[in-house]
Design a protein around this motif. Sequence first.
Motif, PDB file in Angstrom:
ATOM      1  N   MET A 196       0.853  -1.183   0.000  1.00  0.00           N
ATOM      2  CA  MET A 196       0.000   0.000   0.000  1.00  0.00           C
ATOM      3  C   MET A 196       0.884   1.227   0.000  1.00  0.00           C
ATOM      4  SD  MET A 196      -0.929   0.553   3.988  1.00  0.00           S
ATOM      5  CE  MET A 196      -0.128   2.156   3.991  1.00  0.00           C
ATOM      6  N   SER A 197       0.257   2.367  -0.181  1.00  0.00           N
ATOM      7  CA  SER A 197       0.924   3.650  -0.010  1.00  0.00           C
ATOM      8  C   SER A 197      -0.040   4.558   0.742  1.00  0.00           C
ATOM      9  CB  SER A 197       1.307   4.257  -1.366  1.00  0.00           C
ATOM     10  OG  SER A 197       0.150   4.487  -2.156  1.00  0.00           O
ATOM     11  N   TRP A 198       0.494   5.623   1.315  1.00  0.00           N
ATOM     12  CA  TRP A 198      -0.352   6.545   2.069  1.00  0.00           C
ATOM     13  C   TRP A 198      -0.776   7.700   1.179  1.00  0.00           C
ATOM     14  CZ3 TRP A 198      -2.486   5.096   6.381  1.00  0.00           C
ATOM     15  CH2 TRP A 198      -1.838   4.160   7.205  1.00  0.00           C
ATOM     16  N   ARG A 254      -4.997   8.288   4.568  1.00  0.00           N
ATOM     17  CA  ARG A 254      -5.547   6.953   4.489  1.00  0.00           C
ATOM     18  C   ARG A 254      -4.744   6.126   3.497  1.00  0.00           C
ATOM     19  NH1 ARG A 254     -10.175   6.000   6.852  1.00  0.00           N
ATOM     20  NH2 ARG A 254     -10.842   4.388   5.395  1.00  0.00           N
ATOM     21  N   ALA A 255      -4.780   4.813   3.699  1.00  0.00           N
ATOM     22  CA  ALA A 255      -4.031   3.915   2.825  1.00  0.00           C
ATOM     23  C   ALA A 255      -4.720   3.794   1.475  1.00  0.00           C
ATOM     24  CB  ALA A 255      -3.916   2.539   3.476  1.00  0.00           C
ATOM     25  N   ARG A 256      -3.923   3.504   0.469  1.00  0.00           N
ATOM     26  CA  ARG A 256      -4.452   3.237  -0.860  1.00  0.00           C
ATOM     27  C   ARG A 256      -3.577   2.175  -1.510  1.00  0.00           C
ATOM     28  NH1 ARG A 256      -2.819   9.104  -3.448  1.00  0.00           N
ATOM     29  NH2 ARG A 256      -0.552   8.821  -3.443  1.00  0.00           N
ATOM     30  N   TYR A 312      -9.144   1.428   7.101  1.00  0.00           N
ATOM     31  CA  TYR A 312      -8.297   2.585   6.816  1.00  0.00           C
ATOM     32  C   TYR A 312      -7.836   2.615   5.362  1.00  0.00           C
ATOM     33  CZ  TYR A 312      -4.187  -0.523   7.313  1.00  0.00           C
ATOM     34  OH  TYR A 312      -3.253  -1.535   7.178  1.00  0.00           O
ATOM     35  N   HIS A 349      -6.564   0.056   3.304  1.00  0.00           N
ATOM     36  CA  HIS A 349      -5.604  -0.902   2.752  1.00  0.00           C
ATOM     37  C   HIS A 349      -6.323  -1.817   1.755  1.00  0.00           C
ATOM     38  CE1 HIS A 349      -2.590  -3.988   2.316  1.00  0.00           C
ATOM     39  NE2 HIS A 349      -1.758  -3.341   3.123  1.00  0.00           N
TER      40      HIS A 349
END
Length: 260
Positions: A112-114, A119-121, A164, A166
Amino acid sequence: MRDPKEWFEGRPRVMFVHAHPDDETITTGGTLAALAEAGLEPLLVTLTRGERGEVVAGPLEALVAAHGLAVARQNELRTALGMLGVERHAFLGVEPARAEGLSPTIYEDSGMSWGEDGRARAGADAGPDALTSVPAVEPLHDLLAAAYLAGAQAIVSYADDGGYGHPDHVLAHRLARAVAQALELPFWAIAGDGASDTGAADAVGATEALEVHDIGDWFDRKVAALRAHATQLTVDGDDIVHVGGQREPIGRAEGFRRLA
């Protein structure tokens, strides 16, 4: 406080679906411990081994470098479940969480990245064996087999945003809810401590469906299980400090919202 046997409408066999090792303890550890102590034998299915997580700075970095993060996190999960008293666990892709006739497989952490919103994406570099890269029908059939073989009477996983953001959490929700619908089982989405529930957007207004568990009697077990996940977090007083430095209080209540 209600007897744990009355939680989830008194359904004795509950299947919990989590994306990575440590998720089970952070959000549902007290509930798992309570159900296990009551002899209700909750089943935990973990979808990946958290291969792409970061590592808390310190001596564990060398251990992970030598043996790999997947091995370390599997061992941490085994210890944590011992602290919680949970005996029934399976990784998705391995019996009893594998569709009949298929060889065992490993679904890897998607990474993931922030985002700028905190929030995570989804990350851009998920591998071909990542949970979110394989055709969704395969993990869906595996989870369906796990629920059927376990005689699950209810399913618990994340809200539709994965808590969140992910991508593995989001897919965990979709898979778990699809299995619940296929088997006509009630589905509960994790709702933090029950004080706020931003993830279950499709249940807005259904406050009567919110079930909050006071896990004070099992709080010490939850804390001990959290300490077992030492590559991912540290316990500082009554707070969790995540590997990225984020802090959150250790929940003494665990909320669940029935969506179906």
